[in-house]
Design a protein around this motif. Structure first.
Motif, PDB file in Angstrom:
ATOM      1  N   TRP A  11       0.826  -1.196   0.000  1.00  0.00           N
ATOM      2  CA  TRP A  11       0.000   0.000   0.000  1.00  0.00           C
ATOM      3  C   TRP A  11       0.865   1.253   0.000  1.00  0.00           C
ATOM      4  CZ3 TRP A  11      -0.730   4.376   2.770  1.00  0.00           C
ATOM      5  CH2 TRP A  11      -1.875   5.134   2.483  1.00  0.00           C
ATOM      6  N   LEU A  12       1.916   1.259   0.828  1.00  0.00           N
ATOM      7  CA  LEU A  12       2.794   2.423   0.898  1.00  0.00           C
ATOM      8  C   LEU A  12       3.480   2.679  -0.445  1.00  0.00           C
ATOM      9  CD1 LEU A  12       4.374   1.923   4.424  1.00  0.00           C
ATOM     10  CD2 LEU A  12       2.777   3.734   3.726  1.00  0.00           C
ATOM     11  N   ARG A  13       3.902   1.603  -1.115  1.00  0.00           N
ATOM     12  CA  ARG A  13       4.539   1.762  -2.436  1.00  0.00           C
ATOM     13  C   ARG A  13       3.550   2.313  -3.454  1.00  0.00           C
ATOM     14  NH1 ARG A  13       7.789  -3.967  -2.437  1.00  0.00           N
ATOM     15  NH2 ARG A  13       9.409  -3.319  -0.971  1.00  0.00           N
ATOM     16  N   LEU A  14       2.334   1.782  -3.467  1.00  0.00           N
ATOM     17  CA  LEU A  14       1.313   2.285  -4.387  1.00  0.00           C
ATOM     18  C   LEU A  14       0.988   3.737  -4.100  1.00  0.00           C
ATOM     19  CD1 LEU A  14      -1.143  -0.731  -4.613  1.00  0.00           C
ATOM     20  CD2 LEU A  14       0.198   0.239  -6.485  1.00  0.00           C
ATOM     21  N   ASP A  15       0.858   4.085  -2.822  1.00  0.00           N
ATOM     22  CA  ASP A  15       0.543   5.459  -2.451  1.00  0.00           C
ATOM     23  C   ASP A  15       1.662   6.412  -2.859  1.00  0.00           C
ATOM     24  OD1 ASP A  15      -1.318   7.276  -1.171  1.00  0.00           O
ATOM     25  OD2 ASP A  15       0.217   7.496   0.396  1.00  0.00           O
ATOM     26  N   ARG A  16       2.903   5.978  -2.697  1.00  0.00           N
ATOM     27  CA  ARG A  16       4.046   6.808  -3.099  1.00  0.00           C
ATOM     28  C   ARG A  16       4.009   7.068  -4.611  1.00  0.00           C
ATOM     29  NH1 ARG A  16       8.985   3.795  -1.902  1.00  0.00           N
ATOM     30  NH2 ARG A  16       7.775   3.331  -0.062  1.00  0.00           N
ATOM     31  N   ARG A  17       3.699   6.027  -5.362  1.00  0.00           N
ATOM     32  CA  ARG A  17       3.625   6.178  -6.821  1.00  0.00           C
ATOM     33  C   ARG A  17       2.448   7.055  -7.228  1.00  0.00           C
ATOM     34  NH1 ARG A  17       5.534   0.669  -6.079  1.00  0.00           N
ATOM     35  NH2 ARG A  17       7.643   0.592  -6.904  1.00  0.00           N
ATOM     36  N   ARG A  18       1.320   6.906  -6.520  1.00  0.00           N
ATOM     37  CA  ARG A  18       0.158   7.747  -6.809  1.00  0.00           C
ATOM     38  C   ARG A  18       0.495   9.210  -6.574  1.00  0.00           C
ATOM     39  NH1 ARG A  18      -3.208  10.563  -3.995  1.00  0.00           N
ATOM     40  NH2 ARG A  18      -2.428   9.731  -2.031  1.00  0.00           N
ATOM     41  N   LYS A  19       1.124   9.505  -5.444  1.00  0.00           N
ATOM     42  CA  LYS A  19       1.490  10.886  -5.117  1.00  0.00           C
ATOM     43  C   LYS A  19       2.500  11.450  -6.105  1.00  0.00           C
ATOM     44  CE  LYS A  19       0.459  10.600  -0.206  1.00  0.00           C
ATOM     45  NZ  LYS A  19       1.026  10.462   1.152  1.00  0.00           N
ATOM     46  N   ALA A  20       3.335  10.602  -6.685  1.00  0.00           N
ATOM     47  CA  ALA A  20       4.324  11.041  -7.671  1.00  0.00           C
ATOM     48  C   ALA A  20       3.708  11.231  -9.060  1.00  0.00           C
ATOM     49  CB  ALA A  20       5.465  10.034  -7.743  1.00  0.00           C
ATOM     50  N   GLY A  21       2.437  10.869  -9.214  1.00  0.00           N
ATOM     51  CA  GLY A  21       1.753  11.052 -10.491  1.00  0.00           C
ATOM     52  C   GLY A  21       1.996   9.945 -11.496  1.00  0.00           C
ATOM     53  N   VAL A  22       2.528   8.811 -11.056  1.00  0.00           N
ATOM     54  CA  VAL A  22       2.850   7.713 -11.970  1.00  0.00           C
ATOM     55  C   VAL A  22       1.608   7.220 -12.705  1.00  0.00           C
ATOM     56  CG1 VAL A  22       3.663   5.319 -12.078  1.00  0.00           C
ATOM     57  CG2 VAL A  22       4.891   7.002 -10.690  1.00  0.00           C
ATOM     58  N   PHE A  23       0.514   7.013 -11.968  1.00  0.00           N
ATOM     59  CA  PHE A  23      -0.675   6.435 -12.588  1.00  0.00           C
ATOM     60  C   PHE A  23      -1.355   7.413 -13.542  1.00  0.00           C
ATOM     61  CE2 PHE A  23      -0.109   4.068  -8.591  1.00  0.00           C
ATOM     62  CZ  PHE A  23       0.197   2.844  -9.150  1.00  0.00           C
ATOM     63  N   ASN A  24      -1.318   8.702 -13.221  1.00  0.00           N
ATOM     64  CA  ASN A  24      -1.866   9.699 -14.143  1.00  0.00           C
ATOM     65  C   ASN A  24      -1.064   9.738 -15.438  1.00  0.00           C
ATOM     66  OD1 ASN A  24      -3.993  10.536 -12.532  1.00  0.00           O
ATOM     67  ND2 ASN A  24      -2.774  12.088 -11.497  1.00  0.00           N
ATOM     68  N   ARG A  25       0.265   9.651 -15.334  1.00  0.00           N
ATOM     69  CA  ARG A  25       1.106   9.636 -16.539  1.00  0.00           C
ATOM     70  C   ARG A  25       0.850   8.388 -17.368  1.00  0.00           C
ATOM     71  NH1 ARG A  25       5.015  11.634 -12.938  1.00  0.00           N
ATOM     72  NH2 ARG A  25       6.081   9.632 -12.886  1.00  0.00           N
ATOM     73  N   LEU A  26       0.742   7.229 -16.705  1.00  0.00           N
ATOM     74  CA  LEU A  26       0.455   5.995 -17.429  1.00  0.00           C
ATOM     75  C   LEU A  26      -0.893   6.079 -18.152  1.00  0.00           C
ATOM     76  CD1 LEU A  26       1.627   3.250 -14.919  1.00  0.00           C
ATOM     77  CD2 LEU A  26       2.639   3.782 -17.139  1.00  0.00           C
ATOM     78  N   HIS A  27      -1.882   6.669 -17.491  1.00  0.00           N
ATOM     79  CA  HIS A  27      -3.206   6.816 -18.098  1.00  0.00           C
ATOM     80  C   HIS A  27      -3.126   7.691 -19.344  1.00  0.00           C
ATOM     81  CE1 HIS A  27      -7.529   8.340 -17.957  1.00  0.00           C
ATOM     82  NE2 HIS A  27      -7.589   7.081 -18.319  1.00  0.00           N
ATOM     83  N   ARG A  28      -2.416   8.817 -19.247  1.00  0.00           N
ATOM     84  CA  ARG A  28      -2.281   9.708 -20.407  1.00  0.00           C
ATOM     85  C   ARG A  28      -1.546   9.022 -21.559  1.00  0.00           C
ATOM     86  NH1 ARG A  28      -1.390  13.574 -16.371  1.00  0.00           N
ATOM     87  NH2 ARG A  28       0.843  13.467 -16.664  1.00  0.00           N
ATOM     88  N   ILE A  29      -0.500   8.253 -21.241  1.00  0.00           N
ATOM     89  CA  ILE A  29       0.250   7.525 -22.276  1.00  0.00           C
ATOM     90  C   ILE A  29      -0.646   6.502 -22.956  1.00  0.00           C
ATOM     91  CG2 ILE A  29       2.100   5.840 -22.636  1.00  0.00           C
ATOM     92  CD1 ILE A  29       3.651   7.375 -20.392  1.00  0.00           C
ATOM     93  N   LEU A  30      -1.404   5.758 -22.168  1.00  0.00           N
ATOM     94  CA  LEU A  30      -2.310   4.755 -22.723  1.00  0.00           C
ATOM     95  C   LEU A  30      -3.349   5.409 -23.630  1.00  0.00           C
ATOM     96  CD1 LEU A  30      -3.399   1.872 -22.915  1.00  0.00           C
ATOM     97  CD2 LEU A  30      -4.708   2.328 -20.843  1.00  0.00           C
ATOM     98  N   LEU A  31      -3.948   6.506 -23.185  1.00  0.00           N
ATOM     99  CA  LEU A  31      -4.929   7.201 -24.015  1.00  0.00           C
ATOM    100  C   LEU A  31      -4.304   7.703 -25.311  1.00  0.00           C
ATOM    101  CD1 LEU A  31      -7.006   9.279 -21.430  1.00  0.00           C
ATOM    102  CD2 LEU A  31      -7.741   7.262 -22.720  1.00  0.00           C
ATOM    103  N   ALA A  32      -3.100   8.246 -25.238  1.00  0.00           N
ATOM    104  CA  ALA A  32      -2.428   8.747 -26.440  1.00  0.00           C
ATOM    105  C   ALA A  32      -2.146   7.613 -27.421  1.00  0.00           C
ATOM    106  CB  ALA A  32      -1.127   9.452 -26.059  1.00  0.00           C
TER     107      ALA A  32
END
Length: 55
Positions: A11-32
């Motif tokens: 959970w801590l690792r996922l939360d750290r990645r979420r706060k760093a914007g990793v999942f938002n960047r992955l989402h934008r890349i996938l959409l592109a």
């Protein structure tokens, strides 16, 4: 045990990645990539404002 650490560690690792914007960047890349491949059908999309702040 799958070797990924405890639930809290995961959970801590996922939360750290979420706060760093990793999942938002992955989402934008996938959409592109899907858009470039012509695989998005926006006619079936909708916006749900119940989870976003009004500005």
């Amino acid at each position: 045990m799958l070797g990924f650490g405890s639930g809290q560690t995961c959970w801590l690792r996922l939360d750290r990645r979420r706060k760093a914007g990793v999942f938002n960047r992955l989402h934008r890349i996938l959409l592109a990539e899907l858009h470039a491949a012509g695989e998005l059908d926006w006619s079936r999309a909708y916006v749900d404002g119940s989870h976003g702040r009004a500005t």
